[in-house]
Design an enzyme around this catalytic site. Structure first.
Site, short mmCIF file in Angstrom:
data_model
loop_
_atom_site.label_atom_id
_atom_site.label_comp_id
_atom_site.label_asym_id
_atom_site.label_seq_id
_atom_site.Cartn_x
_atom_site.Cartn_y
_atom_site.Cartn_z
N CYS A 69 0.84 -1.20 0.00
CA CYS A 69 0.00 0.00 0.00
C CYS A 69 0.87 1.26 0.00
O CYS A 69 1.58 1.53 0.97
CB CYS A 69 -0.91 -0.04 1.23
SG CYS A 69 -1.77 1.49 1.59
N CYS A 72 0.15 3.71 2.81
CA CYS A 72 0.63 3.15 4.07
C CYS A 72 2.13 3.40 4.24
O CYS A 72 2.59 3.81 5.31
CB CYS A 72 0.38 1.64 4.13
SG CYS A 72 -1.35 1.16 4.06
#
Length: 147
Positions: A69, A72
Protein backbone atom coordinates in the site's frame (compact mmCIF):
# COMPACT_ATOMS: atom_id res chain seq x y z
CA UNK A 1 3.50 6.50 44.90
CA UNK A 2 0.82 6.50 42.23
CA UNK A 3 -1.31 3.51 41.33
CA UNK A 4 0.53 1.03 39.12
CA UNK A 5 -0.60 0.48 35.54
CA UNK A 6 -0.26 -2.67 33.50
CA UNK A 7 1.95 -2.00 30.48
CA UNK A 8 2.70 -4.73 27.96
CA UNK A 9 6.28 -4.86 26.67
CA UNK A 10 6.47 -4.16 22.91
CA UNK A 11 9.34 -6.67 22.60
CA UNK A 12 8.46 -9.79 24.63
CA UNK A 13 4.78 -8.99 25.35
CA UNK A 14 5.18 -9.52 29.11
CA UNK A 15 2.80 -7.49 31.26
CA UNK A 16 4.64 -5.11 33.59
CA UNK A 17 3.36 -3.07 36.51
CA UNK A 18 4.56 0.53 36.25
CA UNK A 19 3.68 3.39 38.57
CA UNK A 20 1.82 6.08 36.61
CA UNK A 21 4.39 8.63 37.81
CA UNK A 22 7.21 6.49 36.42
CA UNK A 23 5.88 6.19 32.85
CA UNK A 24 8.01 9.12 31.70
CA UNK A 25 11.17 7.83 33.40
CA UNK A 26 12.10 5.30 30.70
CA UNK A 27 10.93 2.14 32.49
CA UNK A 28 12.34 -1.21 31.38
CA UNK A 29 10.59 -4.55 31.05
CA UNK A 30 11.05 -6.75 34.09
CA UNK A 31 11.41 -9.79 31.85
CA UNK A 32 13.54 -8.84 28.82
CA UNK A 33 14.99 -5.62 30.32
CA UNK A 34 14.40 -3.65 27.13
CA UNK A 35 12.69 -0.24 27.21
CA UNK A 36 8.90 -0.31 27.52
CA UNK A 37 8.80 2.89 25.45
CA UNK A 38 11.35 3.48 22.72
CA UNK A 39 9.49 6.02 20.59
CA UNK A 40 8.81 3.43 17.88
CA UNK A 41 5.56 1.68 16.99
CA UNK A 42 5.43 -1.96 18.01
CA UNK A 43 4.91 -4.45 15.15
CA UNK A 44 2.14 -6.76 16.34
CA UNK A 45 0.74 -10.01 15.03
CA UNK A 46 -2.78 -11.12 16.02
CA UNK A 47 -1.68 -12.64 19.34
CA UNK A 48 0.44 -9.60 20.22
CA UNK A 49 -2.44 -7.28 19.38
CA UNK A 50 -4.78 -9.24 21.65
CA UNK A 51 -2.23 -9.20 24.47
CA UNK A 52 -1.77 -5.41 24.26
CA UNK A 53 -5.49 -4.84 23.87
CA UNK A 54 -6.52 -6.99 26.83
CA UNK A 55 -3.68 -6.46 29.28
CA UNK A 56 -2.30 -2.94 28.83
CA UNK A 57 -3.93 -0.07 30.68
CA UNK A 58 -2.68 2.69 28.41
CA UNK A 59 -4.47 3.64 25.18
CA UNK A 60 -3.46 1.69 22.08
CA UNK A 61 -3.27 3.42 18.69
CA UNK A 62 -2.97 0.92 15.84
CA UNK A 63 -2.01 1.56 12.22
CA UNK A 64 -3.58 -1.18 10.10
CA UNK A 65 -1.45 -1.31 6.94
CA UNK A 66 0.00 -3.55 4.23
CA UNK A 67 3.45 -3.48 2.58
CA UNK A 68 2.04 -3.10 -0.96
CA UNK A 69 0.00 0.00 0.00
CA UNK A 70 1.59 3.24 -1.21
CA UNK A 71 -0.28 5.54 1.23
CA UNK A 72 0.63 3.15 4.07
CA UNK A 73 4.32 3.36 3.22
CA UNK A 74 4.05 7.14 2.86
CA UNK A 75 2.45 7.45 6.32
CA UNK A 76 4.97 5.16 8.07
CA UNK A 77 7.51 7.92 8.89
CA UNK A 78 4.73 10.15 10.24
CA UNK A 79 3.44 7.33 12.45
CA UNK A 80 7.00 6.78 13.69
CA UNK A 81 7.29 10.49 14.52
CA UNK A 82 3.91 10.44 16.26
CA UNK A 83 5.15 7.56 18.45
CA UNK A 84 7.97 9.77 19.74
CA UNK A 85 5.43 12.44 20.66
CA UNK A 86 2.63 10.30 22.12
CA UNK A 87 4.57 7.69 24.11
CA UNK A 88 4.37 6.88 27.01
CA UNK A 89 0.80 8.20 27.22
CA UNK A 90 -0.26 6.03 24.26
CA UNK A 91 1.19 2.79 22.86
CA UNK A 92 1.51 2.95 19.07
CA UNK A 93 1.48 -0.28 17.09
CA UNK A 94 1.35 -1.47 13.51
CA UNK A 95 -0.61 -4.49 12.31
CA UNK A 96 0.07 -5.84 8.82
CA UNK A 97 -3.38 -6.76 7.51
CA UNK A 98 -1.87 -9.18 4.96
CA UNK A 99 -0.41 -11.21 7.84
CA UNK A 100 -3.34 -10.68 10.24
CA UNK A 101 -6.25 -11.20 7.87
CA UNK A 102 -8.53 -12.73 10.50
CA UNK A 103 -8.01 -9.73 12.78
CA UNK A 104 -8.64 -7.31 9.91
CA UNK A 105 -11.88 -9.10 9.12
CA UNK A 106 -12.99 -9.21 12.77
CA UNK A 107 -12.40 -5.46 13.13
CA UNK A 108 -13.94 -4.74 9.72
CA UNK A 109 -10.89 -2.94 8.39
CA UNK A 110 -12.14 -1.95 4.93
CA UNK A 111 -9.39 0.37 3.74
CA UNK A 112 -5.79 0.97 4.62
CA UNK A 113 -4.16 2.76 6.18
CA UNK A 114 -6.67 2.85 9.00
CA UNK A 115 -5.89 4.16 12.47
CA UNK A 116 -7.92 2.69 15.33
CA UNK A 117 -7.72 3.93 18.90
CA UNK A 118 -8.50 1.53 21.75
CA UNK A 119 -9.05 2.48 25.39
CA UNK A 120 -9.60 -0.16 28.08
CA UNK A 121 -9.86 -2.85 25.42
CA UNK A 122 -12.58 -1.09 23.40
CA UNK A 123 -12.32 0.73 20.10
CA UNK A 124 -13.21 4.39 20.69
CA UNK A 125 -12.27 5.99 17.36
CA UNK A 126 -11.23 5.14 13.82
CA UNK A 127 -9.76 7.19 10.98
CA UNK A 128 -9.10 5.92 7.45
CA UNK A 129 -6.50 7.47 5.16
CA UNK A 130 -2.92 8.65 5.45
CA UNK A 131 -2.16 11.49 7.85
CA UNK A 132 0.90 13.51 8.79
CA UNK A 133 2.51 13.26 12.22
CA UNK A 134 0.94 16.47 13.57
CA UNK A 135 -2.50 15.31 12.41
CA UNK A 136 -2.04 11.89 14.00
CA UNK A 137 -1.04 13.47 17.32
CA UNK A 138 -3.84 16.06 17.19
CA UNK A 139 -6.47 13.44 16.26
CA UNK A 140 -5.33 11.04 19.00
CA UNK A 141 -5.18 13.69 21.71
CA UNK A 142 -8.59 15.00 20.64
CA UNK A 143 -10.09 11.53 20.91
CA UNK A 144 -8.57 10.99 24.36
CA UNK A 145 -9.64 14.35 25.77
CA UNK A 146 -12.18 13.78 28.51
CA UNK A 147 -11.57 10.03 28.80
Amino acid sequence: MSDPLHVVCPHCHTTNRVARDDLGNDPDCGSCHRPLFAGHPAALDEAGFQRHLQRSQIPLLVDFWAPWCGPCRAMAPAFEQAARQLEPRVRLAKVNTDEAQTLGAQLRIRSIPTLALFVNGKEVARQAGAMGAADIVRWTEGQLRGR
